[in-house]
Design a protein around this motif. Structure first.
Motif, PDB file in Angstrom:
ATOM      1  N   GLY A  23       0.828  -1.203   0.000  1.00 24.58           N
ATOM      2  CA  GLY A  23       0.000   0.000   0.000  1.00 24.58           C
ATOM      3  C   GLY A  23       0.857   1.246   0.000  1.00 24.58           C
ATOM      4  O   GLY A  23       0.681   2.143  -0.832  1.00 24.58           O
ATOM      5  N   ARG A  24       1.839   1.294   0.933  1.00 19.45           N
ATOM      6  CA  ARG A  24       2.705   2.493   0.999  1.00 19.45           C
ATOM      7  C   ARG A  24       3.337   2.722  -0.362  1.00 19.45           C
ATOM      8  O   ARG A  24       3.276   3.807  -0.937  1.00 19.45           O
ATOM      9  N   TRP A  26       2.365   1.811  -3.244  1.00 15.02           N
ATOM     10  CA  TRP A  26       1.346   2.270  -4.173  1.00 15.02           C
ATOM     11  C   TRP A  26       1.119   3.767  -3.975  1.00 15.02           C
ATOM     12  O   TRP A  26       1.094   4.555  -4.926  1.00 15.02           O
ATOM     13  N   GLY A  27       0.988   4.167  -2.735  1.00 14.30           N
ATOM     14  CA  GLY A  27       0.736   5.583  -2.436  1.00 14.30           C
ATOM     15  C   GLY A  27       1.760   6.453  -3.142  1.00 14.30           C
ATOM     16  O   GLY A  27       1.413   7.412  -3.830  1.00 14.30           O
ATOM     17  N   ALA A  29       3.466   5.911  -5.733  1.00 12.97           N
ATOM     18  CA  ALA A  29       3.455   5.902  -7.197  1.00 12.97           C
ATOM     19  C   ALA A  29       2.155   6.442  -7.783  1.00 12.97           C
ATOM     20  O   ALA A  29       2.171   7.255  -8.705  1.00 12.97           O
ATOM     21  N   ALA A  30       1.040   6.022  -7.228  1.00 10.40           N
ATOM     22  CA  ALA A  30      -0.239   6.298  -7.901  1.00 10.40           C
ATOM     23  C   ALA A  30      -0.848   7.612  -7.451  1.00 10.40           C
ATOM     24  O   ALA A  30      -1.880   8.030  -7.956  1.00 10.40           O
ATOM     25  N   GLY A  31      -0.201   8.267  -6.470  1.00 12.47           N
ATOM     26  CA  GLY A  31      -0.734   9.548  -6.048  1.00 12.47           C
ATOM     27  C   GLY A  31      -1.847   9.391  -5.030  1.00 12.47           C
ATOM     28  O   GLY A  31      -2.306   8.265  -4.792  1.00 12.47           O
ATOM     29  N   PRO A  32      -2.292  10.488  -4.447  1.00 11.01           N
ATOM     30  CA  PRO A  32      -3.267  10.444  -3.352  1.00 11.01           C
ATOM     31  C   PRO A  32      -4.602   9.862  -3.819  1.00 11.01           C
ATOM     32  O   PRO A  32      -5.051  10.118  -4.933  1.00 11.01           O
TER      33      PRO A  32
END
Lengths: 744, 744
Positions: A23-24, A26-27, A29-32
């Motif tokens: 998850g972290r 992903w955060g 890379a994919a933005g808020p």
């Protein structure tokens, strides 16, 4: 106890930990998530689902299944469900289905029903008691081969069987106490002896249930034969018809209220009692001198083998004896005590009916013949051919039908337990629309029909197969109990242990007798089936284990490089930044794979975060018609790199296509493959594979335009290339297939 | 003449114009093609395809098909092709296929072979001449029902049939001149009489060809029966075996060089001549006094009906007479003149053999019986049972086999022509790996086998069906010619017109005779078939027309609004600009559709440019395992709005899933649907449909994680929900299904 979430396995701590880290990642890379939420063009919450109007009422209201409650209440699993019906045929099928099966039921419609003893008795003992209808006949049918000398063994063997009944009953009394939540053979055996014995027991049980259906129905048909000769003239179709009725009934999830069951069972008991009493009364008139039996000429010598065979056959008179121990929880508290009492009653009834019948046989001296069942002969002898006779026959048929039906509860339940332990396909976890284990029920019907037809619906032929499974299950569950007692600290453990040990030994002996003496006459089928079953279930488990391992979120995923491999959507305004591999895509150095992307990573499908995925869309276009244009537009709108692919049968055709492409404006990269053969799927796949080798780290999405006629009957008229391509590509790693339907 | 590009229809001017405008549109929206080209991460040009190594050699070298050249040389079409073989079974199948059929052939392997007359004659007349083997028998078989009185009509009827032969031949001579490129009945009829007559002719032809196979093989088996009784004891399996051999041979695309055909045909002619001459010589000994025929007792009165029936049956002796006119182009120049000459030769031979045989029948006075074919009886009578007899029988069998084989060339060709005119599924345009019309060949074999088996391989039973189709085709093509001559300014038109008119009338009469006199005895099957065929082909055409219309690029597409409906990929840096409907997506005003997007536009699948497409990805997730995560990552990496969807059987389960989701970081919008039923597909579809109603202008992409076991046998163990969902969704407009495979 399986919960609604059984089919959706829990994540363990490690998993959750990984989940957090992914998850972290992903955060970053994919933005808020806010941005994603704001970008959503629809309001996902449709305000409760299904909309109130769409809730379908449960037709039968409260819905009770006795033995799916026995021990295990089923996981509420995902059922087939019937998507939106399009087309006339689909709707007709749906209608038919609804008429036969009724409306789907809410999961909440499952309810527990506690049975008082006097109701539970008939419900749970139908199977056992009905065995009296064919057990003794099976016994004598073997002995008569030995002529008068053989028949002489009838009474001693009967005695042995009675002993067997009592001891088995006694040891099941122990099981009941030890497993108040229900101790089916599979549970007990696997809990105490391990997986393989457990599976063996399950195999035994399932063959048992399949044969219960076949044998009971065969016997039932035989029973009504003299009463309704017209019906019984063609036993096989009749039997199959009965199976179909049972199938439909059980798919529908018939409400098996006790009362419904009580009638035929008690009627049968009554009938038998009348028969026996009347018989004894007659005999009393003769001072109990046995009518000299007709001396049948012996066809075989009376060997130990023959006697054992007779024993094995006769002991089918005690099949179904385990039913009560499976279903302890349906009794009112204190469950196990009530269950034990009921078991005692049942066994007494069983012993009485069995001995009574054997006595009558002894006194009247009837012997099995092919025209008429033993029971019917007795009834004729004793009661003539009047109403009483008819009553006996019908009651017998009734209880046999009931017995067959109980198999429809138990068979799917065993399958359910196997599936829950990953030993059977997951579908058997599913409750159908009607809260019945549809798949198991269908499987049972199929198997029973097959056997019934294969053996031409003749009970005699089926008996050999029968004993094997039943007594294998008996033996293993008793053995399990022995181990169980050995491990517990129960005050009465020694007594129980001994009882179970005796039960185990005796049923073991019968099991061996059955296998040995009847191996050639059919038992081999059962043995093979059971062996194959165990192997199969084990392989299934092994496969599921592998899959589970493969599906785990693995930490190493995060050691993967997350450097700027991202392929940004080309933005007309700003040209793609040079450092991106987009640059590498240029003809200059086509096949360069980012150094940090190892081959292993490239092939493995382990991406867990968006920036690990690098997109390339390939759009195969045959013609620049509307369908083709839509596919291209769809691909371009994804703003990921796109490559159009055209397979051409000839250079001329290729040129023609390129012209059209230029006319259009040549907005996307196009590759035309000219194949000298007339194949289209093969070259396309080859091309995609080769291309993929250039950059194994890419996730290639093949975007196929597909023409979908609204009426199914027109499907044939359109190339099924999309489907073929999908099937061929789905085995390749990291290749995703998207079909853009175009409806006509 | 169809070209390689036939299956890929040309765009007409209007289309190209639209294409240009769509292109300009696209340019504005999607940005310069350069950007897209630069963004491409791979080099699409794989340097020639298939790679030199992969080119598969043509096994039989130069490959010639006579009658696929007759009139029409086939379009080089896309063939099945056999994707990359994965798994043992697939590879085995591939190997088997290659051994039976040989390696695929390049399209260029098609070559034309010009035949000199003396080779063309046997090749093209096998069918016609072989008819003599069953025609006369069929004639007498009917007459004999009328006893001696009936048989008296044999000679006159024979004369009538000869007249028929000549006139039909004469009118085909006209056809040849008029259609030097080959004038099959279908072509002539549809060209001059219109679509329906054309289809009727095609139907007639196709039934004709199917029956040619069945009848010829039946007769062939009958012919070898006396020679190889062992073989012929079970005619049906033998016949089926022969059909299978023909099937394989033709799929393989046997090289049908003239020489191969010449042998049996000439052998047959020789045998017949020998037979006739010897017969006449014997008869001469008796001064040509006919041996008095055995007076069979009449079972029917000799009515006009009986005579007509006999005529209809007997005229099957002229089936296959049209072969030459189909295949004019295979002759050496000047084609039509050579073809005519050859036709004349053929008809002479036919007349000679036919009359000769009838004369023998008259002289020897044999009558058909069920034990032995008429021909065999004659041979016995005249030649005894020695080598000559065997020769006659084998030659007959040989030529019949050949006749059956010619049907394998003509049937698929008719289908090809039908498909080219959109009257049959496109697959029939395909040349198989071996340049044979595989699909047509298979269809023919299936039909022939069906009929052969259904009629127990008895020629007699098949004859009634036969005449109908043949003479329907004859009549229609002659009628077509009449019209043709009527319209042309040809010098000899009047003569030709008259000849064709006569031919047309006569065959018409025979056709009616066949239908009327044999309707109940089997002709009704043929009539029904033909009728059904015409209806079917018409419906197929209608469907294809509709589709073609729907697929046209239509100008109005550009009247569509192209204003800022575009949903930009969310960019962490900059929040989406407020004016975009992304804003509208927020809970505030969920269901707002951009004013300018009319309902019509919304539902129609007419997007032709990227910015007309507004993406929304929905990712159904059951578990947050690796497969699920990959699907999510895949979706997010597309940088289009994403909505995760979870169907949950219970609130508890739903809560549990939300917890996992939070653990993960809640990066994407998630919607959990709790369904009280255990269905998963139905609620998902309902949800997606309802959601789609909010913004019909959206293109919704459903991204499904799918677990794909490498071995097929494990497929059963995994939920086939992805497949079910795809099938249910493919009927909905603007919903695209993407499956992200996860291999285990």
């Amino acid at each position: 106890m399986p919960s609604p979430s059984a089919p959706l396995p829990q994540l363990d701590e490690e998993q959750v930990e990984v989940l957090r880290r992914v998850g972290r990642e992903w955060g970053r890379a994919a933005g808020p998530s806010e941005a994603w939420r704001r970008a959503l063009p629809v309001a996902p919450d449709l305000g409760g689902f299904p909309a109130p109007g769409e809730i379908r009422p449960a037709a039968l209201g409260r819905h009770v299944r006795i033995s799916s409650l026995g021990g295990e209440s089923p996981a509420i699993e995902l059922t087939e469900g019937d998507g939106p019906e399009r087309g006339r045929r689909a709707r007709a099928a749906h209608l038919l289905r609804r008429t036969v099966l009724g409306m789907p039921l809410r999961s909440s419609a499952i309810a527990r029903e506690r049975l008082r003893k006097r109701v539970a008795l008939p419900v749970l003992s139908a199977d056992a008691l009905s065995s009296v209808a064919y057990g003794p006949e099976a016994l004598l049918a073997v002995l008569v081969l030995g002529g008068a000398a053989g028949l002489a063994y009838a009474t001693p063997l009967a005695a042995v069987i009675v002993v067997l009944m009592v001891s088995v009953a006694l040891s099941y009394r122990q099981t009941i106490r030890a497993y108040p939540h229900g101790g089916g053979s599979y549970l007990v055996a696997s809990a105490n002896l391990g997986r393989t014995p457990g599976l063996l027991a399950a195999a035994g049980l399932m063959t048992d249930y399949v044969l219960t259906v076949s044998v009971s129905i065969a016997a039932g048909v035989a029973a009504i034969a003299p009463v309704l000769p017209a019906l019984a003239r063609s036993p096989v179709p009749l039997g199959v018809a009965v199976i179909l009725v049972l199938l439909a009934g059980n798919l529908r999830g018939v409400r098996q209220a006790g009362r419904l069951f009580a009638v035929p069972t008690y009627a049968f008991v009554l009938a038998m009692v009348v028969l026996v009493v009347a018989g004894l009364h007659q005999a009393a008139g003769r001072g109990f001198t046995p009518a000299t039996p007709p001396h049948p000429n012996a066809t075989e010598a009376v060997t130990l083998l023959l006697v054992l065979r007779a024993l094995a056959s006769g002991s089918t008179a005690m099949t179904g004896i385990e039913a009560i121990s499976n279903a302890v929880p349906v009794f009112r508290p204190k469950e196990w005590r009530n269950a034990r009492t009921t078991l005692t009653w049942m066994i007494c009834l069983l012993v009485v009916l069995f001995t009574g019948m054997m006595t009558l046989v002894h006194l009247t001296g009837v012997v099995p013949n092919h025209q008429e069942t033993l029971l019917s002969q007795l009834a004729h002898e004793v009661l003539g051919s009047g109403a009483l006779y008819v009553f006996v026959q019908l009651a017998t048929a009734g209880v046999l039908l009931l017995a067959a039906n109980t198999a429809y509860n138990d068979f799917p339940r065993v399958l359910f337990l196997l599936a829950r332990d990953w030993h059977a396909p997951r579908v058997f976890l599913r409750l159908g629309d009607r809260l019945a284990f549809s798949h198991g029920i269908i499987l049972l019907s199929a198997a029973a029909t097959l056997i019934f037809v294969a053996f031409g619906g003749r009970t005699a032929a089926l008996i050999p197969l029968y004993a094997v499974g039943v007594f294998l299950a008996f033996t293993l569950s008793q053995a399990g109990m022995v181990v169980h007692w050995h491990q517990t600290r129960d005050p009465h453990r020694l007594r129980s242990l001994l009882l179970n040990a005796v039960g185990c030994t005796l049923s073991g002996i019968v099991f061996l007798a059955a296998v040995v003496t009847k191996f050639l006459t059919g038992a081999w089928v059962a043995v093979l089936t059971i062996g194959g079953f165990v192997l199969l279930t084990k392989r299934i488990r092994a496969h599921y284990d592998r899959v589970g391992e493969a599906l785990r979120l693995h930490p190493h995923a995060l050691e993967l490089p997350t450097s700027g491999c991202r392929v940004p959507a080309p933005d007309p305004a700003a040209p793609p930044e040079p450092d991106a591999p987009a640059g590498q895509g240029s003809k200059a150095s086509p096949a360069v794979v980012p150094e940090d992307a190892s081959e292993a990573e490239a092939e493995a499908e382990t991406e867990e975060a968006p920036e690990q995925i690098h997109h390339l869309s390939i759009v195969p276009v045959a013609v620049l018609d509307l369908a083709g244009m839509r596919a291209l537009a769809y691909a371009a709108a994804l703003r990921q790199p796109v490559l159009a692919l055209h397979i051409s049968p000839s250079d001329a055709e290729a040129e023609r296509f390129r012209d059209n492409w230029r006319e259009w404006g040549d907005h996307l990269p196009l590759e035309v493959v000219v194949t000298p053969y007339r194949a289209i799927v093969a070259p396309m796949i080859d091309y995609i594979e080769v291309l993929h080798r250039q950059r194994p780290d890419l996730t290639v999405t093949v975007i196929l335009p597909e023409i979908v006629p609204r009426q199914r009957r027109y499907r044939l008229l359109h190339s099924r290339i999309a489907g073929r391509l999908r099937r061929s590509l789905r085995t390749l790693p990291k290749i995703v297939v998207t079909t853009v339907p175009f409806h006509v």
